[in-house]
Design an enzyme around this catalytic site. Sequence first.
Site, PDB file in Angstrom:
ATOM      1  N   PRO A   7      35.120  70.611  63.759  1.00  0.00           N
ATOM      2  CA  PRO A   7      34.515  71.665  62.948  1.00  0.00           C
ATOM      3  C   PRO A   7      34.348  71.151  61.528  1.00  0.00           C
ATOM      4  CG  PRO A   7      36.871  72.074  63.232  1.00  0.00           C
ATOM      5  CD  PRO A   7      36.544  70.861  64.054  1.00  0.00           C
ATOM      6  N   MET A   8      33.180  71.325  60.946  1.00  0.00           N
ATOM      7  CA  MET A   8      32.977  70.915  59.547  1.00  0.00           C
ATOM      8  C   MET A   8      32.105  71.956  58.859  1.00  0.00           C
ATOM      9  SD  MET A   8      32.646  66.789  59.890  1.00  0.00           S
ATOM     10  CE  MET A   8      31.897  66.792  61.512  1.00  0.00           C
ATOM     11  N   GLU A   9      32.766  72.825  58.143  1.00  0.00           N
ATOM     12  CA  GLU A   9      32.103  73.947  57.501  1.00  0.00           C
ATOM     13  C   GLU A   9      31.056  73.480  56.492  1.00  0.00           C
ATOM     14  OE1 GLU A   9      33.356  75.852  54.318  1.00  0.00           O
ATOM     15  OE2 GLU A   9      31.938  77.460  54.763  1.00  0.00           O
ATOM     16  N   GLN A  68      35.901  78.758  66.080  1.00  0.00           N
ATOM     17  CA  GLN A  68      37.160  78.604  65.345  1.00  0.00           C
ATOM     18  C   GLN A  68      37.379  79.815  64.439  1.00  0.00           C
ATOM     19  OE1 GLN A  68      37.890  75.831  61.907  1.00  0.00           O
ATOM     20  NE2 GLN A  68      39.314  74.863  63.343  1.00  0.00           N
ATOM     21  N   CYS A  98      42.878  74.328  56.895  1.00  0.00           N
ATOM     22  CA  CYS A  98      41.908  74.389  55.794  1.00  0.00           C
ATOM     23  C   CYS A  98      42.616  74.281  54.438  1.00  0.00           C
ATOM     24  CB  CYS A  98      41.116  75.693  55.872  1.00  0.00           C
ATOM     25  SG  CYS A  98      39.886  75.791  54.564  1.00  0.00           S
ATOM     26  N   GLY A 223      35.042  63.583  63.293  1.00  0.00           N
ATOM     27  CA  GLY A 223      34.349  64.373  62.274  1.00  0.00           C
ATOM     28  C   GLY A 223      33.321  63.546  61.546  1.00  0.00           C
ATOM     29  N   ARG A 224      33.695  63.091  60.340  1.00  0.00           N
ATOM     30  CA  ARG A 224      32.721  62.401  59.494  1.00  0.00           C
ATOM     31  C   ARG A 224      32.188  61.128  60.137  1.00  0.00           C
ATOM     32  NH1 ARG A 224      36.824  62.343  54.771  1.00  0.00           N
ATOM     33  NH2 ARG A 224      38.074  62.051  56.658  1.00  0.00           N
TER      34      ARG A 224
HETATM   35  C1  FMN Z   1      32.675  69.106  55.022  1.00  0.00           C
HETATM   36  C2  FMN Z   1      33.892  69.353  55.882  1.00  0.00           C
HETATM   37  C3  FMN Z   1      34.129  70.631  56.374  1.00  0.00           C
HETATM   38  C4  FMN Z   1      35.241  70.884  57.194  1.00  0.00           C
HETATM   39  N1  FMN Z   1      35.411  72.132  57.739  1.00  0.00           N
HETATM   40  C5  FMN Z   1      36.419  72.352  58.625  1.00  0.00           C
HETATM   41  C6  FMN Z   1      36.531  73.597  59.321  1.00  0.00           C
HETATM   42  O1  FMN Z   1      35.703  74.497  59.173  1.00  0.00           O
HETATM   43  N2  FMN Z   1      37.582  73.744  60.165  1.00  0.00           N
HETATM   44  C7  FMN Z   1      38.504  72.754  60.373  1.00  0.00           C
HETATM   45  O2  FMN Z   1      39.438  72.946  61.158  1.00  0.00           O
HETATM   46  N3  FMN Z   1      38.397  71.569  59.758  1.00  0.00           N
HETATM   47  C8  FMN Z   1      37.377  71.338  58.895  1.00  0.00           C
HETATM   48  N4  FMN Z   1      37.245  70.111  58.313  1.00  0.00           N
HETATM   49  C9  FMN Z   1      38.178  69.021  58.673  1.00  0.00           C
HETATM   50  C10 FMN Z   1      37.609  68.193  59.835  1.00  0.00           C
HETATM   51  O3  FMN Z   1      37.495  68.961  61.008  1.00  0.00           O
HETATM   52  C11 FMN Z   1      38.527  66.976  60.119  1.00  0.00           C
HETATM   53  O4  FMN Z   1      39.805  67.461  60.432  1.00  0.00           O
HETATM   54  C12 FMN Z   1      38.614  66.022  58.941  1.00  0.00           C
HETATM   55  O5  FMN Z   1      37.336  65.766  58.377  1.00  0.00           O
HETATM   56  C13 FMN Z   1      39.250  64.676  59.351  1.00  0.00           C
HETATM   57  O6  FMN Z   1      38.541  64.090  60.416  1.00  0.00           O
HETATM   58  P1  FMN Z   1      37.426  62.914  60.189  1.00  0.00           P
HETATM   59  O7  FMN Z   1      38.087  61.839  59.363  1.00  0.00           O
HETATM   60  O8  FMN Z   1      37.071  62.491  61.578  1.00  0.00           O
HETATM   61  O9  FMN Z   1      36.292  63.543  59.430  1.00  0.00           O
HETATM   62  C14 FMN Z   1      36.160  69.843  57.482  1.00  0.00           C
HETATM   63  C15 FMN Z   1      35.919  68.556  56.950  1.00  0.00           C
HETATM   64  C16 FMN Z   1      34.806  68.301  56.175  1.00  0.00           C
HETATM   65  C17 FMN Z   1      34.569  66.908  55.666  1.00  0.00           C
END
Ligand code: FMN
Length: 312
Positions: A7-9, A68, A98, A223-224
């Site tokens: 999830p990435m808001e 979520q 969060c 995610g990213r």
């Molecule tokens: C822009 C953005 C928005 C995010 N929004 C959420 C969200 O809505 N819910 C959530 O559980 N995690 C959120 N995260 C965290 C990601 O789900 C993830 O846990 C975090 O980016 C680490 O994983 P990654 O290194 O693969 O990106 C967000 C991260 C980013 C960068």
Amino acid sequence: MRIVLAPMEGLADVHLRRLITAQGGFDWVVSEFLRVVDRLYPRSVFYKLCPELLQQGRTESGVPVRVQLLGSDPEAMAANAVRAVELGSYGVDINFGCPSRTVNRRQGGAVMLKEPESLYRVVRAVREAVPGDVVVSAKMRLGYADTSLMLDNASAVESAGATELTVHARTRLQGYAPPAHWEALGEIRRHLRIPLIANGDICSVADYHRCVEIAGTPDVMLGRGAVRWPFLAQQIRVNHADASQWARIIPLLQHFWTEINARHLHKDRVGRMKQWINYLRQSHPEAEALWRLVREEKSVAGLDALLAENMR
Ligand SMILES: Cc1cc2nc3c(=O)[nH]c(=O)nc-3n(C[C@H](O)[C@H](O)[C@H](O)COP(=O)(O)O)c2cc1C
């Protein structure tokens, strides 16, 4: 092996979810969070957050989407969880990670990691409210300021009846700063009976293998890394790492731009497009050059012309 799109808001919205899952390799996707305070949201709010609910809860390539929820009021969380499931969500995920100050001030997200009992109450209420065969998952960080309650929080989620737990391998205070602490995930893994999904900084096939070795679980959330290289899940699955090729990204960017223009769902289409290019420039030198050209552009027509000229 299970691979989940994170999830990435404000980033992984319906458009990006569609586009990334279309490249293959994902088992399911978690939606951006719905912040629950004390009321049951109307159906329209769920459809806006997660338009895939209007198509059997799946992205166009058939990947299930899990709504979520974020909040600390057990009854309100339970009521909204029931609604999400009735509308076709593939289970319910609960956000305990969060880091946003606004959210944390209102006792939602990572601040709850200071009190494992509060995680227990929310997961329990949701678990009891939705049908027994529905997946109830939670996503947390290693802790708020430190990892001292990490195992207590994981146990609280498990004993409340969650089906699986995703852990972003950082504390709230660590934000998004590298490195992710995969070794802590190994400790949680050994402590739990339910599946652990490892998350944080898995950006290549090599990262995946390192994380699996250290965290001791084959299941990951991307995610990213998937935003920068949408082919990542599929490459992990076939265990083959192509060098990142900008030429493969261009059609996706073009498609994304056409789509957000055609559907008019975004108030700030230019901002959304630039946001993705901004993420891409961290792994593609060509995106860095494109970023320099587009970053000051504010109009749709202007960006359209720049993209047409520079994405060939
Ligand atoms: C822009 C953005 C928005 C995010 N929004 C959420 C969200 O809505 N819910 C959530 O559980 N995690 C959120 N995260 C965290 C990601 O789900 C993830 O846990 C975090 O980016 C680490 O994983 P990654 O290194 O693969 O990106 C967000 C991260 C980013 C960068």
